[in-house]
Design a protein around this motif. Sequence first.
Motif, mmCIF file in Angstrom:
data_model
loop_
_atom_site.group_PDB
_atom_site.id
_atom_site.type_symbol
_atom_site.label_atom_id
_atom_site.label_comp_id
_atom_site.label_asym_id
_atom_site.label_seq_id
_atom_site.Cartn_x
_atom_site.Cartn_y
_atom_site.Cartn_z
ATOM 1 N N ALA A 1 0.861 -1.179 0.000
ATOM 2 C CA ALA A 1 0.000 0.000 0.000
ATOM 3 C C ALA A 1 0.895 1.226 0.000
ATOM 4 O O ALA A 1 1.849 1.302 0.787
ATOM 5 C CB ALA A 1 -0.934 0.002 1.211
ATOM 6 N N ARG A 2 0.588 2.170 -0.881
ATOM 7 C CA ARG A 2 1.434 3.354 -1.017
ATOM 8 C C ARG A 2 0.573 4.597 -1.179
ATOM 9 O O ARG A 2 -0.583 4.519 -1.613
ATOM 10 C CB ARG A 2 2.373 3.228 -2.215
ATOM 11 N N ALA A 3 1.174 5.739 -0.845
ATOM 12 C CA ALA A 3 0.545 7.038 -1.082
ATOM 13 C C ALA A 3 1.345 7.742 -2.169
ATOM 14 O O ALA A 3 2.553 7.921 -2.032
ATOM 15 C CB ALA A 3 0.511 7.870 0.197
ATOM 16 N N LEU A 4 0.666 8.141 -3.259
ATOM 17 C CA LEU A 4 1.321 8.767 -4.404
ATOM 18 C C LEU A 4 0.692 10.129 -4.666
ATOM 19 O O LEU A 4 -0.454 10.393 -4.273
ATOM 20 C CB LEU A 4 1.175 7.884 -5.647
ATOM 21 N N PRO A 5 1.414 11.017 -5.326
ATOM 22 C CA PRO A 5 0.827 12.325 -5.638
ATOM 23 C C PRO A 5 -0.386 12.183 -6.557
ATOM 24 O O PRO A 5 -0.478 11.260 -7.369
ATOM 25 C CB PRO A 5 1.965 13.084 -6.326
ATOM 26 N N SER A 6 -1.288 13.112 -6.429
ATOM 27 C CA SER A 6 -2.481 13.096 -7.254
ATOM 28 C C SER A 6 -2.128 13.461 -8.685
ATOM 29 O O SER A 6 -1.218 14.242 -8.952
ATOM 30 C CB SER A 6 -3.525 14.075 -6.708
ATOM 31 N N GLY A 7 -2.875 12.861 -9.638
ATOM 32 C CA GLY A 7 -2.635 13.188 -11.041
ATOM 33 C C GLY A 7 -3.120 14.569 -11.414
ATOM 34 O O GLY A 7 -2.799 15.070 -12.490
ATOM 35 N N ALA A 8 -3.886 15.226 -10.537
ATOM 36 C CA ALA A 8 -4.394 16.561 -10.854
ATOM 37 C C ALA A 8 -3.296 17.600 -10.839
ATOM 38 O O ALA A 8 -3.394 18.634 -11.481
ATOM 39 C CB ALA A 8 -5.499 16.942 -9.881
ATOM 40 N N GLY A 9 -2.212 17.365 -10.091
ATOM 41 C CA GLY A 9 -1.128 18.337 -10.015
ATOM 42 C C GLY A 9 -1.456 19.468 -9.081
ATOM 43 O O GLY A 9 -2.492 19.505 -8.405
ATOM 44 N N GLY A 10 -0.565 20.429 -9.024
ATOM 45 C CA GLY A 10 -0.772 21.591 -8.175
ATOM 46 C C GLY A 10 -0.533 21.339 -6.719
ATOM 47 O O GLY A 10 -0.837 22.183 -5.874
ATOM 48 N N GLY A 11 -0.005 20.156 -6.349
ATOM 49 C CA GLY A 11 0.267 19.864 -4.953
ATOM 50 C C GLY A 11 -0.962 19.538 -4.142
ATOM 51 O O GLY A 11 -0.905 19.469 -2.918
ATOM 52 N N ARG A 12 -2.130 19.342 -4.795
ATOM 53 C CA ARG A 12 -3.362 19.054 -4.065
ATOM 54 C C ARG A 12 -3.745 17.601 -4.309
ATOM 55 O O ARG A 12 -3.494 17.016 -5.348
ATOM 56 C CB ARG A 12 -4.496 19.968 -4.527
#
Length: 517
Positions: free
Chosen positions: A464-475
């Motif tokens: 299980a991992r936490a990855l950055p959102s594909g939306a971008g902008g740091g959100r």
Amino acid sequence: MADRSSPADRPGTLRKGPPGASPGPLRRRAALAAALAMAAVLGAGGLWLYTLLRANLLDNTTGRTELAARKVAAQLDGHAFPGGRLPAPESGVDLVLVRDAQGRTVASTGDLGDSPDLGGLRPPAPGAPGAPGASGASGADSRSAVLPPARPGAERRAVVAVEAPGGHEVYAVTVLGDVDDATRAIALGLLAGAPPLIGFAAALAWWVTGHALRPVTAIRTELAAVTSSELDRRVPDPGGADEIAQLARTVNDTLDRLERSDARQRQFTADASHELRNPLAAVRSRLEVALAQGRPDRESVAAALADTERLQRIAADLLLLARLDGGPAPRTEPVDLALLAAEDLARRPDPRVPLRLEARAPVPASGDPARLERALANLVDNALRHARTGVVVRAATEPAPPGGGCDWAVLEVEDDGPGIPAADRDRVFERFVRLDPDRGRAGGGTGLGLAIVREIARAHGGEARALPSGAGGGRGIRLVLRVPVGGPAPARPREPRVLDGGSSTSGPERPVPNGRS
């Protein structure tokens, strides 16, 4: 469930420093030390041997030359040498000549006209300055010296002068070609033999060190395989009474104590969580009855009821974690992750923000449906708690990489909330870890939801991992659960660990309330 907030820096955050240069393997350092030691021994010993042999050869040559001069000096008394011819010298001496007090050559083993130029040599007394290459003398009536080559390409000469009767001096000369050739051969032999000896010493140290460290490698390999779910593993004992055998026994004793401590801790957690469920359920029932009676302290009763429900969820999560830690491997049966996601979203008729499922086809996997459903529910609960406008749930099959491996069944839950700083994306899966100061009590999380997700993933051979959102902008953040399509690899059989009183950490699971963090 682990909550999160957007600040990137908080007091107490651990940061990794720059990696230091790790030392080389012990075998390499031992081989290098052996090579350096052999080189030092060969260098010092070779220099000493070369100097000793060179001095010995020169002394022997000087001694033979002096003996030839003394023989001629002894024959001068009462003997005449017709034509100034001396008999040929013995023992490899090249020339003997006699000079009078005026320095004229009166007799020689060769032609008088061919008397060599000795550079005006009248060897000084031993220790006097100005004697090039002076090597001392064997007596007060003789002197010796080593003369440099008379011309380019010539060889050095050893000259010995001996006083003779009538004010004469006898000179004996020996060319040092044989001495120089012998010392040169010795030097070349030492230089040619040094590299193989140095290489042999390094190879021998490499082999001996590797043979001696083989039990250490076995101990390290087995110790690296010890995990929280396999604390019953032990390192091999090589036997004997040396330091490595004592290390293996000490490690096994430590693992024994660790296993007993871990078993007691898990048993306590399971027992405490199980025993708390009944009184908490009773308190909750009484609070619900009191709340339904319209009491004047209705707000206090409602707050107490909310806290009681939270305690029930915490107890249920702790009990589940204790079973995941020490219980048997999950049962394996075919599961469709896309269907699990659709059923979970259907059970949420009125979510706080819109929920959307993206799954174009069935996603087959192998595992425990109840546990995989619980993991998905925890991921969705976490996303709903922090999302701003919506949550997207995706189910897909990820093919094996080109280098080999297995196919993966992937569940992905993405929200557009404040996100998680990169430094904390692994910490959120730890137990009771919250990134916001108030520990998210208002949101209803327990700090155990994502920890349960990770333990379920590991029990199925996944992650299980936490990855950055594909939306971008740091959100936003993407929480990803991956399990092998073929199910978890078979685990080693484990003996149930029985504690005092006959209780065991493994066995049939007790019913777990359907509470979610």
